[in-house]
Write a protein that holds these residues in place. Structure first.
Motif, short mmCIF file in Angstrom:
data_model
loop_
_atom_site.label_atom_id
_atom_site.label_comp_id
_atom_site.label_asym_id
_atom_site.label_seq_id
_atom_site.Cartn_x
_atom_site.Cartn_y
_atom_site.Cartn_z
N LEU A 9 1.35 -1.42 7.16
CA LEU A 9 1.92 -2.72 7.80
C LEU A 9 0.70 -3.28 8.03
O LEU A 9 0.45 -4.51 7.88
CB LEU A 9 2.75 -2.50 8.85
CG LEU A 9 3.34 -3.95 9.45
CD1 LEU A 9 4.05 -4.75 8.34
CD2 LEU A 9 4.41 -3.70 10.62
N ARG A 56 -0.64 -6.76 6.55
CA ARG A 56 -0.61 -7.91 7.30
C ARG A 56 -2.18 -8.40 7.26
O ARG A 56 -2.50 -9.81 7.49
CB ARG A 56 -0.25 -7.79 8.96
CG ARG A 56 1.02 -7.34 9.16
CD ARG A 56 1.41 -7.72 10.57
NE ARG A 56 2.75 -7.31 11.07
CZ ARG A 56 3.88 -8.03 10.45
NH1 ARG A 56 3.73 -9.14 9.78
NH2 ARG A 56 5.12 -7.58 10.84
N ARG A 57 -3.37 -7.70 7.05
CA ARG A 57 -4.77 -7.99 7.09
C ARG A 57 -4.62 -8.80 5.87
O ARG A 57 -5.52 -9.83 5.73
CB ARG A 57 -5.68 -6.89 7.18
CG ARG A 57 -5.83 -6.16 8.40
CD ARG A 57 -6.51 -5.13 8.31
NE ARG A 57 -7.98 -5.34 8.09
CZ ARG A 57 -8.78 -4.29 7.45
NH1 ARG A 57 -7.91 -3.20 7.10
NH2 ARG A 57 -9.72 -4.65 7.07
N VAL A 79 -2.40 -10.60 4.36
CA VAL A 79 -1.73 -11.85 4.31
C VAL A 79 -2.55 -12.97 5.12
O VAL A 79 -2.82 -13.99 4.92
CB VAL A 79 -0.37 -11.63 4.90
CG1 VAL A 79 0.19 -13.17 5.34
CG2 VAL A 79 0.43 -10.86 3.84
N ALA A 80 -3.33 -12.42 6.14
CA ALA A 80 -3.97 -13.21 7.24
C ALA A 80 -5.09 -13.75 6.35
O ALA A 80 -5.56 -14.73 6.71
CB ALA A 80 -4.44 -12.30 8.38
N GLN A 94 2.06 -11.25 -0.09
CA GLN A 94 3.53 -11.29 0.60
C GLN A 94 4.29 -10.51 0.09
O GLN A 94 5.23 -10.05 0.93
CB GLN A 94 3.82 -13.07 0.39
CG GLN A 94 3.21 -13.91 1.20
CD GLN A 94 3.25 -13.95 2.78
OE1 GLN A 94 4.26 -13.35 3.30
NE2 GLN A 94 2.79 -14.97 3.16
N LEU A 136 3.62 -7.04 1.91
CA LEU A 136 4.06 -6.95 3.23
C LEU A 136 5.55 -7.02 3.31
O LEU A 136 5.88 -6.11 4.04
CB LEU A 136 3.73 -8.46 3.67
CG LEU A 136 4.32 -8.68 5.17
CD1 LEU A 136 3.74 -7.69 6.30
CD2 LEU A 136 3.73 -10.28 5.73
N LEU A 138 7.72 -3.98 5.37
CA LEU A 138 8.76 -4.40 6.14
C LEU A 138 10.21 -3.77 5.74
O LEU A 138 11.12 -3.26 6.66
CB LEU A 138 8.96 -5.78 6.52
CG LEU A 138 7.76 -6.43 7.12
CD1 LEU A 138 7.53 -8.06 6.62
CD2 LEU A 138 7.63 -6.21 8.45
N GLU A 191 12.64 -9.88 8.50
CA GLU A 191 11.14 -10.26 8.00
C GLU A 191 11.01 -9.93 6.71
O GLU A 191 9.98 -10.56 6.01
CB GLU A 191 10.19 -9.32 8.97
CG GLU A 191 10.34 -9.61 10.48
CD GLU A 191 9.69 -8.71 11.21
OE1 GLU A 191 8.11 -8.89 11.08
OE2 GLU A 191 10.07 -7.86 11.94
N ALA A 215 9.47 -12.78 3.81
CA ALA A 215 8.22 -12.43 3.13
C ALA A 215 8.41 -12.61 1.58
O ALA A 215 7.62 -13.07 0.75
CB ALA A 215 7.38 -11.22 3.37
#
Length: 726
Positions: free
Chosen positions: A268, A272-273, A275-276, A285, A288, A292, A300, A304
């Motif tokens: 995770l 998230r890194r 997507v950031a 996405q 991610l 999830l 969530e 995504a």
């Protein structure tokens, strides 16, 4: 008009600026451009050069700004728009890129670079036929252009025309023998064709030619990921991240590997890194959402997938399929089927959508879905090996639904043959391995005193062959309010691997190490259990570790689920597994593995305490659900709860191959199912020592003869509705 300070004309200043830039003197070049712009704001040539310099130094936003302004000039050359298009593409601004690219080729229809850039942009936007037209024009205009052949290969690959794609990659390499990108793309194609060794060799050649080519590392990792060689896959990805720590693709692949290893918190973090770093990247996405989903963060995950579905390129198709799979896991069959139908309306050649839809759909004679799938493996159909293999299994299932065994096994045999050709499997070595496990865990080891371990009674392991009914037994127990069904956990397997694997781990079983392994396992699974008294770890292959479980978790319970050997093996043979079950794609190898499994279970049965190991027959559960459910809850130390009989009403995530069956009431049609297909099971029956002409044993008689009945006995048979659960 002259510039201040230098007394040069604008033309002279720009000529010198280009000369400085070409000589690597960026500061001088930029200074001259700034002087031109001070005198003549909006001068397109100066802005264009400033844009090229900003791009070279990694400032993509500034580069695009300069080129946008340069392209506003009435007489701006077409190449400025083409370069703007390419920079917008690199920034993920595909709509703006396409607009600029189309304007460029409209201004200059003979500009090779313009058609090439537009072809790549359309390719990434998923407009493949238009991309093909552009790139074919490029190779017509300039046949000796290696980059054009490489790009054309990429579009052809995405269209599923793998043979043509390969010829263009190879042509690119003839024209440029050290062309790293072509080697990397060829690697990706060879992996799709089911030729992993050649694919990895091609990725290595790409890296040798260009050690900073990120796609080559990702393609090498993809080869190893497809072979479940997770440590090797991580090494490739980590090598890339060492010099590009925020590479979106590498972070995504790493998250996928860690998810497969059940290291979900780490997965995770990487997702998230990714997507950031690139919020609009649909593939990031999707990854991610998958992580999830594995954590049961359903809302969530759906969010995504929705973001991915709204992106450009090829992520939307995968996002819509992911959404359908998630709905299927949640037990919402109608919504899942609608999701796959929606995918197929937009992407009628989606093998993954057809494969998943086939699992939900009951085919009847004349079904248009069957004809559509058969067309996809015919002339002009899909060429990706994994897609074709999946369709062979799906079509085989369809013909089984219809009742045509001959046609069903034509496809199933071919699907299994194709899958089997993608990996090495040594049945003789597996036979020796089982013998070594038996030798490494003698009765003396199991009977010696163990160190008491608090909470070691938390876990109930449900083990057995795949497709033997383990998911059904888990669902029955997970319907009890005091039980949490955790599904197929790889936790124990990971701990065993870290300790050297089996049987080597047996040599390290000092009391201290046993307690350490037990604590590590409990620390990993305890948070899942929450307030529940029992947690079900339903990894079928944990039958390999039953002796180890008895040592490291002295109070843990093991439920061994048995089913008719031929029905079990038939169900394996007709399934393309998500997790690798390498023994299941050849009938003779499948039979040999089953005999080894029986041999090992005979050993565990003889040496494990009767209060730690119980055996249950699938046929008994189908025949008398309440008696067997009571027997199971008693064994787990639980009070009776009638919800266990109504297991199909229990709402929970299920991710195994039987996820659709256990959502429905029990049915008896899976018992002795193999007899309808006996003429097609020759190697399997021979390997199991089964005479197809022998009369089927009476179910009650077989139950009484089962060595697995340690406590209680089956009650009177009840009428069973012929309606679901394997």
């Amino acid at each position: 008009m002259t510039t201040p300070q230098t007394n040069l004309t604008v033309e002279q200043a720009l000529t010198q600026a280009h000369a400085h830039w070409n000589a690597g003197q960026a500061d001088q070049a930029e200074q001259l451009c700034q002087q031109v712009l001070a005198l003549w704001p909006g001068q397109s040539d100066a802005l264009h050069l400033m844009g090229l310099m900003a791009h070279a130094y990694g400032n993509l936003d500034l580069a695009i700004d300069h080129l946008r302004r340069a392209s506003l000039a009435p007489r701006a050359p077409a190449i400025y728009l083409s370069n703007l298009a390419e920079m917008c593409r690199q920034a993920g601004q595909l709509a703006d890129a396409e607009q600029a690219g189309r304007r460029a080729v409209a201004m200059d229809a003979m500009m090779v670079a313009g058609w090439n850039n537009l072809g790549i942009i359309l390719q990434e936007a998923g407009k493949l036929e238009e991309s093909l037209t552009c790139l074919q024009r490029v190779v017509t205009l300039q046949p000796d252009y290696p980059e054009a052949h490489n790009n054309l290969g990429n579009t052809l690959k995405r269209l599923g025309r793998l043979d043509q794609a390969r010829s263009h990659y190879e042509q690119a390499l003839k024209l440029a023998p050290s062309y790293a990108e072509a080697f990397s793309n060829l690697s990706n194609l060879l992996n799709d064709l089911g030729r992993p060794d050649e694919a990895l060799a091609s990725a290595r050649r790409a890296i040798d030619a260009n050690p900073r080519l990120s796609d080559a590392y990702i393609n090498a990792a993809a080869v190893e990921l497809a072979r479940d060689r997770y440590d090797e896959a991580l090494r490739w990805v980590d090598s890339l991240l060492a010099y590009a720590p925020l590479h979106v693709g590498a972070l995504g692949v790493r998250a996928t590997i860690l998810r497969r290893l059940s290291r979900l918190d780490e997965a995770l973090a990487d997702a998230r890194r990714a997507v950031a770093a690139a919020p609009d990247n649909g593939e990031a996405q999707n990854i991610l959402g998958e992580v999830l989903q594995a954590q049961d963060k359903i809302d969530e995950a759906l969010a995504a997938f929705d973001r991915a579905a709204g992106s450009l390129g090829f992520a939307p198709e995968k996002a819509l399929i992911n959404r359908g799979v998630l709905l299927m896991e949640q037990g919402d069959k109608d919504a899942a089927k609608q999701a796959f139908d929606d995918v197929l309306k937009q992407f009628p050649r989606s093998a993954s959508a057809w494969f998943n839809m086939a699992d939900l759909h009951r085919f009847t004679p004349g079904d248009p879905g069957l004809a559509a799938m058969e067309a996809l493996i015919g002339p002009g159909g899909l060429q990706t090996e994994s897609d074709r293999t999946a369709l062979y299994f799906a079509i085989g299932k369809a013909w089984m639904d219809i009742g045509d065994a001959e046609r069903a096994f034509t496809y199933l045999d071919e699907g299994n043959r194709r899958k089997r050709s993608t990996f090495a499997y040594d049945a003789a070595a597996v036979d020796r391995w089982f013998s070594d496990i038996i030798a490494a865990f003698p009765a003396e080891l199991i009977s010696r005193p163990a160190i008491a371990l608090p909470e070691s009674d938390l876990t109930v392991f449900v083990v057995g062959m795949p497709r033997s009914g383990t998911t059904l037994v888990e669902q029955v127990l997970a319907s009890h309010p005091a039980v949490f069904g955790a599904g197929e956990l790889s936790t124990l397997q990971s701990l065993v691997n870290q300790a050297g694997g089996v049987p080597a781990v047996a040599q390290k079983l000092s009391p201290e190490n046993e307690a350490l392994l037990g604590r590590q396992y409990l620390d990993a699974v305890r948070p899942m259990a929450g307030s529940h008294r029992r947690l079900i770890d339903k990894m079928p292959s944990n039958f390999l570790f039953a002796g180890l479980i008895a040592r490291i978790l002295p109070e843990a319970r093991i439920i061994h689920v048995r089913r008719d050997p031929v029905d079990t093996c038939l169900s394996c043979y007709t399934k393309l597994f998500t997790r690798e079950q390498l023994f299941s794609y050849d009938q003779a190898e499948l039979a040999a593995f089953y005999r080894n499994y029986e041999r090992l279970m005979d050993h565990w049965r003889a040496i494990l305490p009767a209060d730690r190991l119980i055996e249950v027959r699938y046929e008994d559960v189908v025949g008398d659900i309440e008696t067997e459910a009571r027997r199971l809850t008693d064994f787990c130390g639980l009070n009776w709860d009638p919800a266990c009989v109504e297991f199909h009403k229990t709402s929970r995530t299920i991710r195994t191959a039987s996820l659709n069956q256990v959502r429905s009431p029990l049915y008896s049609s899976s018992i002795n199912r193999w007899r309808a297909y006996a003429p097609h099971l020759g190697p399997l029956l021979a390997g199991l020592g089964v005479d197809p002409a022998a009369a089927p044993a009476d179910s009650a008689e077989a139950a009484a003869a089962s060595p697995g009945k340690r406590t209680g006995k089956a009650g009177a048979r009840r009428g069973v509705k012929p309606t679901a659960a394997d």
